[in-house]
Design an enzyme around this catalytic site. Structure first.
Site, PDB file in Angstrom:
ATOM      1  N   CYS A  41      25.936  61.450  14.660  1.00 58.31           N
ATOM      2  CA  CYS A  41      26.146  62.153  15.923  1.00 58.31           C
ATOM      3  C   CYS A  41      24.821  62.716  16.441  1.00 58.31           C
ATOM      4  O   CYS A  41      23.924  63.051  15.669  1.00 58.31           O
ATOM      5  CB  CYS A  41      27.151  63.291  15.726  1.00 58.31           C
ATOM      6  SG  CYS A  41      27.583  64.136  17.271  1.00 58.31           S
ATOM      7  N   ASP A  43      24.434  65.504  17.664  1.00 54.45           N
ATOM      8  CA  ASP A  43      24.438  66.957  17.440  1.00 54.45           C
ATOM      9  C   ASP A  43      23.138  67.423  16.786  1.00 54.45           C
ATOM     10  O   ASP A  43      22.710  66.867  15.771  1.00 54.45           O
ATOM     11  CB  ASP A  43      25.639  67.305  16.541  1.00 54.45           C
ATOM     12  CG  ASP A  43      25.898  68.802  16.471  1.00 54.45           C
ATOM     13  OD1 ASP A  43      24.984  69.547  16.039  1.00 54.45           O
ATOM     14  OD2 ASP A  43      26.999  69.224  16.838  1.00 54.45           O
ATOM     15  N   ARG A  45      22.421  69.762  14.997  1.00 55.47           N
ATOM     16  CA  ARG A  45      22.505  70.359  13.651  1.00 55.47           C
ATOM     17  C   ARG A  45      22.633  69.311  12.552  1.00 55.47           C
ATOM     18  O   ARG A  45      22.616  69.645  11.361  1.00 55.47           O
ATOM     19  CB  ARG A  45      23.723  71.298  13.587  1.00 55.47           C
ATOM     20  CG  ARG A  45      23.672  72.426  14.592  1.00 55.47           C
ATOM     21  CD  ARG A  45      25.027  73.079  14.750  1.00 55.47           C
ATOM     22  NE  ARG A  45      26.013  72.158  15.326  1.00 55.47           N
ATOM     23  CZ  ARG A  45      27.296  72.458  15.544  1.00 55.47           C
ATOM     24  NH1 ARG A  45      27.748  73.658  15.222  1.00 55.47           N
ATOM     25  NH2 ARG A  45      28.109  71.567  16.067  1.00 55.47           N
ATOM     26  N   HIS A  97      30.694  64.517  11.434  1.00 54.78           N
ATOM     27  CA  HIS A  97      30.537  65.907  10.966  1.00 54.78           C
ATOM     28  C   HIS A  97      31.674  66.769  11.489  1.00 54.78           C
ATOM     29  O   HIS A  97      32.168  66.550  12.601  1.00 54.78           O
ATOM     30  CB  HIS A  97      29.183  66.478  11.407  1.00 54.78           C
ATOM     31  CG  HIS A  97      29.055  66.679  12.885  1.00 54.78           C
ATOM     32  ND1 HIS A  97      29.192  67.911  13.487  1.00 54.78           N
ATOM     33  CD2 HIS A  97      28.829  65.798  13.886  1.00 54.78           C
ATOM     34  CE1 HIS A  97      29.031  67.766  14.805  1.00 54.78           C
ATOM     35  NE2 HIS A  97      28.811  66.507  15.072  1.00 54.78           N
ATOM     36  N   CYS A 100      32.535  68.779  15.317  1.00 55.09           N
ATOM     37  CA  CYS A 100      31.906  67.855  16.262  1.00 55.09           C
ATOM     38  C   CYS A 100      32.458  68.104  17.671  1.00 55.09           C
ATOM     39  O   CYS A 100      33.669  67.970  17.903  1.00 55.09           O
ATOM     40  CB  CYS A 100      32.179  66.410  15.834  1.00 55.09           C
ATOM     41  SG  CYS A 100      31.409  65.191  16.938  1.00 55.09           S
TER      42      CYS A 100
END
Ligand code: CO
Length: 208
Positions: A41, A43, A45, A97, A100
């Protein structure tokens, strides 16, 4: 963090690498032979190298919203074909994750513009597994399970491609479904039975 700091960090990083190995960058420049293709992803993080504890050169990486392997997305299909057929990676990882935002958004009834067609891939995963998901009363638990099932279905999408089917027949290539738990930092192997899935879908999706 501002832009100037980034360039300062870069100088520091170069110095660190060279202090350990003066040939670090000239070695990197010679070429790449990564063992992993990592599809994860976007993302901020969930950074592939950090969570896997790997260095530059060890993973070919593709990231998009909610780690989707969409058949008509030229970007992910190009990355996949290059990694499997040219770089000859040994493992393809789809890493989702928990928490998400893409998966969460796909669970809401909202018009999100250009995100609609992208997130519809996740709604399709929900529809495929509607009975299991709707049987989970707790909303957070249902959300977590959809994250896992989304990883599983993206792995199935990998198995539907000619490049992956060819590599599985002719050499050792594994497909891995993982979930990163942001709350603990732990990487979880979903231990998906790909041989069984491949057998189940071969009748319809066999290309190679
Ligand atoms: Co995400």
């Amino acid at each position: 963090m501002n832009v100037a700091e980034v360039f300062k960090n870069n100088e520091k990083w170069i110095a660190e690498k060279l202090s350990i190995n003066p040939d670090y960058f000239s070695d990197l420049a010679k070429g790449q032979s990564p063992e992993f293709l990592y599809i994860g992803c976007s993302d901020s993080r969930v950074t592939a190298e950090d969570l896997m504890g790997i260095q530059p050169g060890q993973a070919f990486v593709h990231r998009n919203i909610a780690n989707l392997v969409n058949n008509v997305d030229l970007s992910v299909m190009t990355v996949l074909n290059y990694a499997v057929r040219h770089l000859k990676v040994n493992h393809i990882v789809v890493c989702g994750h928990y928490n998400c935002g893409g998966v969460k958004a796909a669970m809401q009834p909202a018009d999100l513009g250009i995100l609609n067609p992208w997130l519809r891939n996740i709604r399709d995963v929900y529809r495929l597994h509607k009975d299991e998901l709707n049987a989970i009363a707790d909303e957070d638990a249902r959300y977590n399970r959809l994250v896992e099932l989304n990883v599983q279905e993206q792995c199935v999408n990998l198995l539907k491609t000619a490049a992956v089917q060819e590599a599985i027949v002719h050499r050792d290539l594994t497909v891995q479904g993982w979930v990163f738990d942001i709350r603990t930092g732990r990487l979880i192997d979903l231990k998906i039975d790909f041989e069984k899935i491949l057998k189940d879908i071969t009748e319809i999706y066999k290309l190679y």
